[in-house]
Design an enzyme around this catalytic site. Structure first.
Site, mmCIF file in Angstrom:
data_model
loop_
_atom_site.group_PDB
_atom_site.id
_atom_site.type_symbol
_atom_site.label_atom_id
_atom_site.label_comp_id
_atom_site.label_asym_id
_atom_site.label_seq_id
_atom_site.Cartn_x
_atom_site.Cartn_y
_atom_site.Cartn_z
ATOM 1 C CG ASP A 84 -15.244 17.923 -4.504
ATOM 2 O OD1 ASP A 84 -14.023 17.727 -4.574
ATOM 3 O OD2 ASP A 84 -15.861 18.694 -5.271
ATOM 4 C CE LYS B 97 -17.625 18.344 -8.571
ATOM 5 N NZ LYS B 97 -16.316 18.448 -7.898
ATOM 6 C CB SER C 49 -12.076 17.171 -6.782
ATOM 7 O OG SER C 49 -13.006 18.228 -6.894
ATOM 8 C CG HIS D 18 -15.744 16.716 -15.851
ATOM 9 N ND1 HIS D 18 -16.472 17.648 -15.152
ATOM 10 C CD2 HIS D 18 -14.439 16.978 -15.589
ATOM 11 C CE1 HIS D 18 -15.644 18.429 -14.470
ATOM 12 N NE2 HIS D 18 -14.402 18.036 -14.713
#
Length: 452
Positions: free
Chosen positions: A186, A212, A208, A107
């Protein structure tokens, strides 16, 4: 397990838990106190289901921005957001001997020219490690992975749960849109933070992102935390704090998590946009491409592979030998894209040239991102459409010697009226000085669970 690797929410909702007075929770955090796990679980569930008003959650978010949260609070907050939705499960991904294949994901906190998911997912998959990359769209000056890939004719972002699992099993890499079922709390809270001046709250940023990613079910996660003018975190201190918070959340959830702090004062690579970034990513997969994109792709791939036990491989090898390209082509074709199709080209272009001779000492990432956005590569609202062909091509990077009149960057768009405002965005973005310029390191630091 249900629905091909997805499990539903546990059903732990506010009605089943003790009720609290949300005003008391706001006062507690306002005054620097700590919220209990029971309070947090009740709050997130009640807000998700309409029991807590937006104005009340806004007040609490502001209190969190000012007062912060401790590690346990952030972990409970994240877990509570995960429990509002479904979770992915990869137990069905097994080897011939019946053992489960470990998955790895990456990410990025977002930047300009950050196309790394495109070469990275197939590169890691080429070593037999499944990469479930649920991605998003761009908003403002940072680009979105799905917008970039949709520049490829035919490619589709929306996959069913069954398609995701089948593609991971057969090809090893999938980049697609995240479903609405993952951490729905979220989505609601993020929209609220966006309009209440609380986006910058590091505990809320971290929860947040990680709600996920943890719900996504990956075994290993590598975080690319950008720092600089084109990043959300402008300073090394803030980037390191965010990285440590997210690594702690992943570690506490049983996910092998590491973070790299990487520079975003200058755009990554030589392109910022949609089709132009796909083009550059294919160059990297073909064994070429800009050195900074290659460096960071290889570094992140090495982190992902090491996290699942592959410490004796050099990811650069599969860029050179074509294996990563094979994975890319299979991944694109599986989602109905044509890897051989010509990419869209802009109808109108304008080149900005160097005003003087010397060394390019600064090329501001944020300004380039705004220019790409104004050209049509990004969106100001979630409902806006983007142009596949819009974007910026860089012809020089900081540290390069330039001469007066030499092209520095080319703006491209399908609507010529956009060129003027895009050029205006670059008005103070370039500096040319005499003599050599020292360019800082691309990778500024690394944070693991041992550093917490």
């Amino acid at each position: 397990m249900s629905d091909q690797g997805f499990t539903a929410a546990t059903g732990e909702q506010g009605a089943a838990a003790a009720a609290f007075d949300v005003v008391d929770l706001i006062r507690t955090k306002r005054d620097g106190g700590t919220l209990s796990p029971e309070q947090i679980r009740w709050l997130i569930s009640s807000y998700t289901h309409g029991g807590v008003a937006d104005e009340q959650m806004s007040a609490l978010a502001m209190a969190i921005l000012i007062r912060g949260m401790d590690r346990q609070e952030i972990a409970e907050w994240t877990t509570a957001m995960i429990s509002t939705g479904e979770r992915m499960n990869f137990d069905a991904l097994t080897r011939a001997d019946g053992t489960r294949r470990l998955t790895a994901d990456k990410h990025s906190t977002g930047g300009v020219g950050d196309k790394l998911t495109l070469p990275l997912a197939p590169l890691v998959a080429s070593y037999g490690v499944p990469v479930p990359q649920l991605s998003g769209r761009g908003l403002g000056h940072t680009g979105g992975t799905l917008d970039k890939l949709e520049a490829i004719p035919g490619w589709r972002a929306a996959l069913s749960n069954a398609e995701i699992m089948q593609q991971l099993d057969s090809i090893g890499a999938v980049v697609c849109a995240a479903g609405t079922g993952l951490a729905p709390a979220d989505k609601k809270l993020y929209a609220l933070r966006d309009v209440t001046g609380t986006v910058e709250a590091i505990p809320l940023i971290a929860s947040s992102i990680m709600s996920k990613k943890i719900a996504e079910g990956t075994d290993a996660l590598v975080l690319d935390v950008k720092v600089g003018s084109g990043a959300f975190m402008k300073t090394q201190h803030d980037a390191a704090e965010l990285a440590r918070t997210m690594v702690a959340l992943g570690t506490d959830a049983g996910v092998a998590t590491t973070a790299l702090l990487t520079d975003m004062s200058t755009p990554l690579g030589l392109t910022a946009g949609n089709a132009v970034e796909v083009e550059e990513s294919v160059e990297v997969l073909a064994g070429g491409g800009p050195s900074d994109v290659v460096e960071l792709t290889v570094a992140l791939a090495a982190e992902m592979l090491a996290a699942v036990g592959l410490t004796d491989v050099d990811p650069a090898e599969n860029l050179r030998n074509g294996h990563a390209m094979d994975s890319w082509r299979a991944m694109i074709a599986a989602q109905d894209g044509d890897p051989d199709a010509a990419l869209p080209q802009p109808k109108y272009e304008h080149t900005i040239t160097a005003a003087a001779s010397g060394t390019l000492s600064r090329l501001d990432a944020y300004a380039v991102g705004i220019a790409a956005w104004r050209l049509g590569a990004g969106r100001g609202r979630k409902e806006d459409t983007v142009q596949a062909a819009a974007g910026v091509r860089l012809h020089a990077k900081p540290g390069d010697t330039v001469t007066a009149g030499q092209p520095l960057l080319t703006l491209g768009t399908d609507e010529d009226h956009r060129l003027v405002r895009a050029e205006q965005a670059m008005a103070d973005a370039v500096e040319i000085t005499e003599g050599p310029v020292v360019v800082g390191d691309l990778i500024r630091g690394r944070i693991t669970a041992d550093d917490l």
